[in-house]
Structure formats: C-alpha cells, structure tokens
Design an enzyme around this catalytic site. Structure first.
Site, PDB file in Angstrom:
ATOM      1  N   TYR A  83       0.853  -1.194   0.000  1.00 36.85           N
ATOM      2  CA  TYR A  83       0.000   0.000   0.000  1.00 36.85           C
ATOM      3  C   TYR A  83       0.884   1.237   0.000  1.00 36.85           C
ATOM      4  CZ  TYR A  83      -3.603  -3.301   0.447  1.00 36.85           C
ATOM      5  OH  TYR A  83      -4.405  -4.364   0.142  1.00 36.85           O
ATOM      6  N   SER A  84       0.570   2.171  -0.906  1.00 33.94           N
ATOM      7  CA  SER A  84       1.344   3.412  -0.977  1.00 33.94           C
ATOM      8  C   SER A  84       1.070   4.235   0.270  1.00 33.94           C
ATOM      9  CB  SER A  84       0.918   4.249  -2.183  1.00 33.94           C
ATOM     10  OG  SER A  84       1.087   3.557  -3.377  1.00 33.94           O
ATOM     11  N   CYS A 256       0.735   6.906 -11.042  1.00 37.23           N
ATOM     12  CA  CYS A 256       0.370   5.902 -10.045  1.00 37.23           C
ATOM     13  C   CYS A 256      -1.104   5.553 -10.184  1.00 37.23           C
ATOM     14  CB  CYS A 256       0.675   6.410  -8.640  1.00 37.23           C
ATOM     15  SG  CYS A 256       0.516   5.123  -7.382  1.00 37.23           S
ATOM     16  N   GLU A 296       4.342   3.732 -11.033  1.00 36.55           N
ATOM     17  CA  GLU A 296       4.029   2.705 -10.049  1.00 36.55           C
ATOM     18  C   GLU A 296       2.567   2.349 -10.271  1.00 36.55           C
ATOM     19  OE1 GLU A 296       6.696   2.336  -6.844  1.00 36.55           O
ATOM     20  OE2 GLU A 296       5.045   2.980  -5.548  1.00 36.55           O
ATOM     21  N   TYR A 298      -0.549  -0.750 -10.639  1.00 38.13           N
ATOM     22  CA  TYR A 298      -0.906  -2.062 -10.085  1.00 38.13           C
ATOM     23  C   TYR A 298      -2.291  -2.472 -10.510  1.00 38.13           C
ATOM     24  CZ  TYR A 298      -2.523   1.335  -6.515  1.00 38.13           C
ATOM     25  OH  TYR A 298      -3.069   2.409  -5.852  1.00 38.13           O
TER      26      TYR A 298
HETATM   27  P1  FAD Z   1      -6.621 -10.244  -3.371  1.00 41.41           P
HETATM   28  O1  FAD Z   1      -7.233 -11.148  -2.387  1.00 41.41           O
HETATM   29  O2  FAD Z   1      -5.155 -10.312  -3.594  1.00 41.41           O
HETATM   30  O3  FAD Z   1      -7.392 -10.414  -4.702  1.00 41.41           O
HETATM   31  C1  FAD Z   1      -6.840  -9.909  -5.861  1.00 41.41           C
HETATM   32  C2  FAD Z   1      -7.758 -10.358  -6.950  1.00 41.41           C
HETATM   33  O4  FAD Z   1      -8.726  -9.365  -7.031  1.00 41.41           O
HETATM   34  C3  FAD Z   1      -7.024 -10.456  -8.232  1.00 41.41           C
HETATM   35  O5  FAD Z   1      -7.018 -11.776  -8.646  1.00 41.41           O
HETATM   36  C4  FAD Z   1      -7.822  -9.613  -9.180  1.00 41.41           C
HETATM   37  O6  FAD Z   1      -8.499 -10.429 -10.069  1.00 41.41           O
HETATM   38  C5  FAD Z   1      -8.810  -8.918  -8.330  1.00 41.41           C
HETATM   39  N1  FAD Z   1      -8.549  -7.492  -8.236  1.00 41.41           N
HETATM   40  C6  FAD Z   1      -7.650  -6.855  -7.469  1.00 41.41           C
HETATM   41  N2  FAD Z   1      -7.732  -5.537  -7.648  1.00 41.41           N
HETATM   42  C7  FAD Z   1      -8.710  -5.334  -8.534  1.00 41.41           C
HETATM   43  C8  FAD Z   1      -9.285  -4.198  -9.115  1.00 41.41           C
HETATM   44  N3  FAD Z   1      -8.862  -2.958  -8.814  1.00 41.41           N
HETATM   45  N4  FAD Z   1     -10.296  -4.384  -9.980  1.00 41.41           N
HETATM   46  C9  FAD Z   1     -10.735  -5.615 -10.275  1.00 41.41           C
HETATM   47  N5  FAD Z   1     -10.223  -6.736  -9.762  1.00 41.41           N
HETATM   48  C10 FAD Z   1      -9.238  -6.601  -8.915  1.00 41.41           C
HETATM   49  N6  FAD Z   1      -4.147  -0.838  -3.301  1.00 41.41           N
HETATM   50  C11 FAD Z   1      -4.868   0.111  -2.649  1.00 41.41           C
HETATM   51  O7  FAD Z   1      -6.067  -0.068  -2.378  1.00 41.41           O
HETATM   52  N7  FAD Z   1      -4.274   1.280  -2.231  1.00 41.41           N
HETATM   53  C12 FAD Z   1      -2.960   1.554  -2.474  1.00 41.41           C
HETATM   54  O8  FAD Z   1      -2.454   2.615  -2.099  1.00 41.41           O
HETATM   55  C13 FAD Z   1      -2.187   0.553  -3.152  1.00 41.41           C
HETATM   56  N8  FAD Z   1      -0.881   0.766  -3.395  1.00 41.41           N
HETATM   57  C14 FAD Z   1      -0.151  -0.197  -4.063  1.00 41.41           C
HETATM   58  C15 FAD Z   1       1.187   0.068  -4.310  1.00 41.41           C
HETATM   59  C16 FAD Z   1       1.955  -0.869  -5.008  1.00 41.41           C
HETATM   60  C17 FAD Z   1       3.404  -0.559  -5.272  1.00 41.41           C
HETATM   61  C18 FAD Z   1       1.347  -2.073  -5.448  1.00 41.41           C
HETATM   62  C19 FAD Z   1       2.156  -3.104  -6.202  1.00 41.41           C
HETATM   63  C20 FAD Z   1       0.024  -2.333  -5.180  1.00 41.41           C
HETATM   64  C21 FAD Z   1      -0.759  -1.395  -4.484  1.00 41.41           C
HETATM   65  N9  FAD Z   1      -2.102  -1.622  -4.192  1.00 41.41           N
HETATM   66  C22 FAD Z   1      -2.830  -0.656  -3.544  1.00 41.41           C
HETATM   67  C23 FAD Z   1      -2.759  -2.913  -4.521  1.00 41.41           C
HETATM   68  C24 FAD Z   1      -2.674  -3.852  -3.308  1.00 41.41           C
HETATM   69  O9  FAD Z   1      -1.327  -4.260  -3.115  1.00 41.41           O
HETATM   70  C25 FAD Z   1      -3.530  -5.112  -3.474  1.00 41.41           C
HETATM   71  O10 FAD Z   1      -3.156  -5.793  -4.634  1.00 41.41           O
HETATM   72  C26 FAD Z   1      -5.014  -4.791  -3.558  1.00 41.41           C
HETATM   73  O11 FAD Z   1      -5.382  -3.977  -2.482  1.00 41.41           O
HETATM   74  C27 FAD Z   1      -5.856  -6.074  -3.534  1.00 41.41           C
HETATM   75  O12 FAD Z   1      -5.532  -6.809  -2.387  1.00 41.41           O
HETATM   76  P2  FAD Z   1      -6.515  -7.922  -1.787  1.00 41.41           P
HETATM   77  O13 FAD Z   1      -5.710  -8.782  -0.883  1.00 41.41           O
HETATM   78  O14 FAD Z   1      -7.736  -7.271  -1.206  1.00 41.41           O
HETATM   79  O15 FAD Z   1      -6.978  -8.706  -3.061  1.00 41.41           O
END
Ligand code: FAD
Ligand code: A2P
Length: 298
Positions: A83-84, A256, A296, A298
């Site tokens: 998370y950023s 981003c 950056e 994602y």
């Molecule tokens: P998971 O249980 O990991 O499920 C992910 C699944 O959900 C994937 O298979 C995909 O199909 C689906 N999915 C995920 N995101 C989406 C989407 N947007 N739309 C549709 N389907 C999706 N997230 C934030 O909320 N805030 C941030 O500031 C942030 N900063 C990040 C910074 C970096 C450098 C990176 C790499 C990622 C960042 N993310 C951020 C994304 C975060 O790391 C997670 O991947 C995201 O929050 C989903 O996590 P989860 O465990 O809830 O989903």
C-alpha cells in the site's frame, strides 16, 4: 538532458525493508475514515496506523507491506500486499509515529467459477476497528520520491487510489514551505465525482494556488468522439503547459494507479513530443535513466 544526477535520491538516507515478513512490525489502527459516500458502491478508506516512536520510518512515495492474518487455501500464510503511503513522513498529525494508507475494498468475479469474491487484504483492512493490530513490513521504494530541489516542477498523474503518494507529497510540501515558485500539477482520473478522493484537501490546495488540477471523470465526462475521459486526454488538452515543464524545466513525471494508464499516458507524451519535433523514443528512456519518469501501477 542530464542523465547523471538523480533528483529524487541525492545523498538521501532512504529507509528500506526495516521489517520483513518473517518478523513484521505490529502497528495499531488508530482511525479509519471513508473517503467515498457511505451509500456508494465503491468503498475507499483512509487508514491511520500508529507505531512506537523511533520503531519505523518512511518517505513520501514509498509503500508499506500488510500481511493479512490467516492462511491461503493451500495452508500457507498469506503473502504481503503493498500500500502506498498517503501521509507525510511525520504522519498526518505531524507527531512522527504514524503512517496512513488509502485502501479500496476489492470485490471481483472469479473468472473460473463466476462467483463473487472478496479481496483478502482490502476486506480485512476495511473491516478493522480502531485498536486492531496490523502486521506490516517495509518500507519499499527507492525512486518514487520527492526531489530535494524545491523548484523542480512535479507532474503527478493518478487514477483511483493511485492518488495516495501524491497526497503524501502535497502534505510534505505544505509542511516544508519554500519561497521558490513551483509548478505542481495533478491529473486525476476517477469513475464518478463521488470518487474524487481527498476532494476537500485538493480543492483547498487549488484555491490557495499550490496545485493545478485536471480531473478526468470517466463515467460522467466524454471526449469529443464520445469516449470515456481518461487522464491521458486531459494531458493532451494541457500539452502546451505540460510539455515545456518536461522538455525544458526538468519536471519529474509520476504515474500511479491502474496498470492500463501507462500506455495511454506514454502515447499522450509521444504525441506532444511529435508536435514539438522531439524524439520521444529516445527521450523516454533518457527520462527514466535520469529518474524523471516514475511509474508505479498495479
Ligand atoms: P486479493 O485477495 O489479492 O485479490 C486480488 C484479486 O482481485 C485479483 O485476482 C484480481 O483479479 C482482483 N482485483 C484486485 N484488484 C482489482 C481491481 N482494482 N479491480 C478488479 N479486480 C481486482 N491498493 C490500494 O487499495 N491502495 C494503495 O495505495 C495501493 N498501493 C499499491 C502500491 C503498489 C506498489 C502495489 C504493487 C500495489 C498497491 N495496491 C494498492 C494494490 C494492493 O497491493 C492489493 O493488490 C489490492 O489492495 C488487492 O488486495 P486484496 O488482498 O484485497 O486482493
Ligand atoms: P473506467 O473504469 O470508467 O473505464 P478506480 O481505481 O477508482 O476504479 O479508478 C480508475 C480510473 O481509471 C477510472 O476512471 C477508470 O475508468 C480509469 N481507467 C481505466 N482504464 C484506463 C486506462 N487505460 N487509462 C487511463 N485511465 C483508465
């Protein structure tokens, strides 16, 4: 173009991986605030986490890992999610022992079963009550940072929660005021106007002249040819103001948010370059090498 110096790294002490998954740091959730209206299907929250003073540090633009509790279906501990950071290095309250994030609750349809699924970490974080302990790692990220020179223009391009590092940037800029005039632009893409995260703060910065803003509200605005408006369309509209910042004034460009934006944003710049007789094919790698182009997504 000067490719030898790195404006965002100059002699700086950048904290990296102070904590790793094998021995994470337990932070305490102190507050959670919805950034989208309660009845809106998109649930985005601003979370403030506290740590013991001196136990952790970070810079604006870095990311922090969160390890959700429990195990995967295969019985393995969950992987960390990044998370950023959305706060200045001293934290929202300036006391030096907190960090903020902006988290969007993920709900998605499983492509194989067609079932509704909940993202593991975002639902864990969005459902937590203040007082809860969260296992964190990091910080990570060495280059998506503010430059030390207060005159360098900043071109910040965000979609959705991708605005988080820019919120950290503007908070830090406000905490360290400089007399030097500086261009700071935010291009911000969101689906609907209810999803303009940190809208009050942004309005205040725009009113005070600290920020230039261009919104791309994709589901409410259309391009001349009837398509959804994205940040790249807004960049193209402001090309006359943006191009000199990048080509002549050493601006740093930050992207981003959603992965798909990179291609569109690069094309918008390629178009500007073409119209100014510049060679974008050579310029983009040079900008990256000079640490003046940071993506950056994602
Ligand atoms: P998971 O249980 O990991 O499920 C992910 C699944 O959900 C994937 O298979 C995909 O199909 C689906 N999915 C995920 N995101 C989406 C989407 N947007 N739309 C549709 N389907 C999706 N997230 C934030 O909320 N805030 C941030 O500031 C942030 N900063 C990040 C910074 C970096 C450098 C990176 C790499 C990622 C960042 N993310 C951020 C994304 C975060 O790391 C997670 O991947 C995201 O929050 C989903 O996590 P989860 O465990 O809830 O989903
Ligand atoms: P849309 O989904 O309406 O097509 P969020 O993260 O809150 O969903 O917001 C992401 C924003 O980025 C939305 O406005 C989304 O538009 C927009 N978007 C989607 N694809 C692209 C792309 N390829 N380039 C730029 N913006 C995009």
């Amino acid at each position: 173009m000067d490719t030898t110096t790195n404006p965002t790294q100059a002699k700086r002490d950048i904290p990296i991986n102070l904590f790793r998954p094998q021995a994470p740091l337990a932070m305490t959730l102190v507050s959670t605030k919805r950034l989208t209206p309660e009845d809106h299907p998109s649930d985005v929250r601003h979370l403030v986490l506290e740590y013991t003073e001196g136990a952790f540090r970070y810079l604006e633009g870095q990311s922090i890992g969160v390890i959700p509790p429990g195990t995967s279906e295969a019985g393995k501990p969950h992987q960390l999610r990044l998370y950023s950071v959305a706060s200045k290095r001293a934290g929202d309250d300036g006391q030096g022992h907190s960090v903020s994030f902006c988290v969007k609750r993920v709900r998605y349809t499983d492509p194989e079963s067609g079932e509704e699924r909940l993202g593991i970490t975002t639902n864990y974080l969005c459902d937590l009550e203040p007082g809860a302990e969260i296992a964190t790692t990091g910080p990570v990220g060495r280059t998506f940072l503010l430059p030390e020179d207060p005159t360098i223009p900043l071109v910040m391009i965000a979609t959705g929660t991708g605005v988080a590092p820019f919120r950290a940037f503007w908070e830090q800029l406000a905490a360290t005021p400089s007399q030097a005039p500086r261009d700071v632009w935010l291009f911000f893409g969101v689906p609907t106007s209810a999803e303009i995260l940190y809208h009050d703060e942004i309005r205040h910065l725009v009113d005070s002249g600290a920020l230039k803003l261009s919104l791309a509200i994709s589901r409410e605005q259309q391009t001349a040819d009837g398509k959804r408006v994205y940040v790249q369309h807004r960049l193209a509209e402001h090309a006359d103001a943006i191009w000199p910042l990048v080509a002549e004034r050493q601006a740093i460009v930050y992207l981003c948010g959603i992965k798909g934006m990179e291609k569109g944003v690069e094309e918008a710049f390629a178009d500007m370059a073409h119209r100014h007789g510049a060679d974008w094919e050579a310029m983009l790698p040079a900008l990256k090498k000079a640490h003046r182009w940071h993506a950056e997504t994602y």
